[in-house]
Design an enzyme around this catalytic site. Structure first.
Site, mmCIF file in Angstrom:
data_model
loop_
_atom_site.group_PDB
_atom_site.id
_atom_site.type_symbol
_atom_site.label_atom_id
_atom_site.label_comp_id
_atom_site.label_asym_id
_atom_site.label_seq_id
_atom_site.Cartn_x
_atom_site.Cartn_y
_atom_site.Cartn_z
ATOM 1 N N ARG A 8 -13.258 -10.909 -4.548
ATOM 2 C CA ARG A 8 -12.659 -9.833 -3.762
ATOM 3 C C ARG A 8 -13.702 -8.833 -3.269
ATOM 4 O O ARG A 8 -13.338 -7.859 -2.593
ATOM 5 C CB ARG A 8 -11.658 -9.088 -4.639
ATOM 6 C CG ARG A 8 -10.192 -9.338 -4.271
ATOM 7 C CD ARG A 8 -9.391 -8.628 -5.303
ATOM 8 N NE ARG A 8 -8.048 -8.296 -5.028
ATOM 9 C CZ ARG A 8 -7.005 -8.951 -5.536
ATOM 10 N NH1 ARG A 8 -7.172 -10.060 -6.218
ATOM 11 N NH2 ARG A 8 -5.795 -8.494 -5.347
ATOM 12 N N ARG A 24 6.350 -5.784 -11.110
ATOM 13 C CA ARG A 24 4.934 -5.376 -11.107
ATOM 14 C C ARG A 24 4.811 -3.931 -10.632
ATOM 15 O O ARG A 24 5.316 -3.574 -9.570
ATOM 16 C CB ARG A 24 4.136 -6.300 -10.170
ATOM 17 C CG ARG A 24 3.694 -7.579 -10.830
ATOM 18 C CD ARG A 24 2.958 -8.473 -9.864
ATOM 19 N NE ARG A 24 1.799 -7.845 -9.225
ATOM 20 C CZ ARG A 24 0.879 -8.520 -8.553
ATOM 21 N NH1 ARG A 24 0.977 -9.833 -8.443
ATOM 22 N NH2 ARG A 24 -0.140 -7.900 -7.983
ATOM 23 N N ARG A 74 -3.294 -0.930 -1.582
ATOM 24 C CA ARG A 74 -3.871 -2.251 -1.829
ATOM 25 C C ARG A 74 -4.328 -2.903 -0.523
ATOM 26 O O ARG A 74 -5.354 -3.579 -0.473
ATOM 27 C CB ARG A 74 -2.856 -3.143 -2.559
ATOM 28 C CG ARG A 74 -2.789 -2.756 -4.031
ATOM 29 C CD ARG A 74 -1.502 -3.190 -4.640
ATOM 30 N NE ARG A 74 -1.434 -4.633 -4.814
ATOM 31 C CZ ARG A 74 -0.296 -5.311 -4.844
ATOM 32 N NH1 ARG A 74 0.862 -4.700 -4.681
ATOM 33 N NH2 ARG A 74 -0.311 -6.602 -5.055
ATOM 34 N N LYS A 131 -0.852 -16.649 -1.727
ATOM 35 C CA LYS A 131 -1.908 -17.389 -2.433
ATOM 36 C C LYS A 131 -1.377 -18.042 -3.710
ATOM 37 O O LYS A 131 -1.696 -19.194 -3.995
ATOM 38 C CB LYS A 131 -3.088 -16.453 -2.789
ATOM 39 C CG LYS A 131 -3.739 -15.789 -1.583
ATOM 40 C CD LYS A 131 -4.970 -14.982 -1.954
ATOM 41 C CE LYS A 131 -4.724 -13.796 -2.847
ATOM 42 N NZ LYS A 131 -3.928 -12.695 -2.249
ATOM 43 N N ARG A 169 9.119 -8.695 -3.462
ATOM 44 C CA ARG A 169 8.617 -9.251 -4.719
ATOM 45 C C ARG A 169 8.755 -8.224 -5.846
ATOM 46 O O ARG A 169 9.080 -8.562 -6.975
ATOM 47 C CB ARG A 169 7.147 -9.672 -4.556
ATOM 48 C CG ARG A 169 6.577 -10.350 -5.798
ATOM 49 C CD ARG A 169 5.216 -10.929 -5.532
ATOM 50 N NE ARG A 169 4.165 -9.914 -5.561
ATOM 51 C CZ ARG A 169 2.876 -10.155 -5.305
ATOM 52 N NH1 ARG A 169 2.477 -11.364 -4.977
ATOM 53 N NH2 ARG A 169 1.978 -9.199 -5.367
HETATM 54 P P1 AMP Z 1 -3.390 -9.761 -7.642
HETATM 55 O O1 AMP Z 1 -2.389 -10.340 -8.584
HETATM 56 O O2 AMP Z 1 -4.418 -10.728 -7.191
HETATM 57 O O3 AMP Z 1 -2.730 -9.020 -6.488
HETATM 58 O O4 AMP Z 1 -4.198 -8.657 -8.468
HETATM 59 C C1 AMP Z 1 -3.570 -7.518 -9.047
HETATM 60 C C2 AMP Z 1 -4.610 -6.447 -9.351
HETATM 61 O O5 AMP Z 1 -5.562 -6.951 -10.295
HETATM 62 C C3 AMP Z 1 -5.457 -5.993 -8.167
HETATM 63 O O6 AMP Z 1 -4.808 -5.002 -7.384
HETATM 64 C C4 AMP Z 1 -6.696 -5.450 -8.876
HETATM 65 O O7 AMP Z 1 -6.447 -4.193 -9.472
HETATM 66 C C5 AMP Z 1 -6.862 -6.468 -10.000
HETATM 67 N N1 AMP Z 1 -7.702 -7.610 -9.560
HETATM 68 C C6 AMP Z 1 -7.314 -8.913 -9.433
HETATM 69 N N2 AMP Z 1 -8.324 -9.677 -9.017
HETATM 70 C C7 AMP Z 1 -9.395 -8.850 -8.870
HETATM 71 C C8 AMP Z 1 -10.732 -9.037 -8.445
HETATM 72 N N3 AMP Z 1 -11.189 -10.256 -8.081
HETATM 73 N N4 AMP Z 1 -11.544 -7.948 -8.414
HETATM 74 C C9 AMP Z 1 -11.124 -6.731 -8.790
HETATM 75 N N5 AMP Z 1 -9.858 -6.481 -9.191
HETATM 76 C C10 AMP Z 1 -8.991 -7.518 -9.225
#
Ligand code: AMP
Length: 191
Positions: free
Chosen positions: A89, A134, A146, A14, A128
């Protein structure tokens, strides 16, 4: 205004595709994961609230995420449109986003779901993790968590957009450019 939801499990690509879409359509990018990481690095109260959820791969509570997205949308009053990446999400987030955008008369045009097999996702996320540092990309347990959270809480969001006839699945395996072409073809069909 062109508002697009770019949807998919962690590691689906994404972020990579969002970069290209921003350039192609002059859109603003709202990645909730990036926004949380920025808050974390700046040590804000919101960042501290989010950290324990993020480190373990759980979702940050809806009200925290929705408030942050609302602020971000309002900070770009002259936007051509937004790419929502990693948001919504949960179905609650999708409903809140509809309410926010409908209040401005700028609904979501389409939702694009990048589809990638789980074994491939795990491989990509572990790779990654070696570069990104991360915390949530570092162990197979966290990655599995996740993916499970995605299946339990996030996948129902695709049904939400299916009922609005805005859902479009795109194969997320292939070269970055061929996937991008397929995404653009979907967007053009909605314009
Ligand atoms: P991402 O970079 O999108 O993989 O997000 C990393 C982490 O941020 C996720 O595993 C969640 O803990 C938190 N996070 C990101 N976007 C959301 C969302 N829309 N709702 C809830 N938690 C989020």
């Amino acid at each position: 205004m062109l508002n697009i939801v770019l949807f998919g499990p962690p590691g689906a690509g994404k972020g990579t595709q969002s970069e290209k879409l921003m350039a192609e359509y002059q859109l603003d990018h709202i990645s909730t994961g990036d926004l949380f990481r920025k808050h974390l690095s700046e040590g804000t109260e919101l960042g501290q609230k989010a950290q324990e959820y993020m480190d373990e791969g759980f979702l940050v509570p809806d009200e925290v995420v929705i408030g942050m997205v609302e602020d971000k949308i309002q900070s770009e009053p002259n936007s051509n449109g937004f790419i929502f990446d990693g948001f919504p999400r949960t179905v609650k987030q999708a409903e809140a986003l509809d309410r926010l955008l409908n209040a401005n008369n700028t609904p979501i045009c389409c939702m694009i779901a990048l589809e990638v097999p789980f074994e491939e996702l795990k491989k990509r996320l572990l790779e990654r993790g070696k570069i990104s540092g991360r915390a949530d990309d570092q162990s197979e347990d966290k990655i599995n968590n996740r993916i499970q959270v995605y299946l339990d809480e996030t996948l129902p969001v695709s049904e939400f957009y299916k009922t609005q006839s805005k859902f479009n699945g795109v194969n997320g395996v292939g070269t970055i450019d061929t996937i991008f072409e397929k995404i653009c073809a979907v967007i053009e069909s909605f314009k």
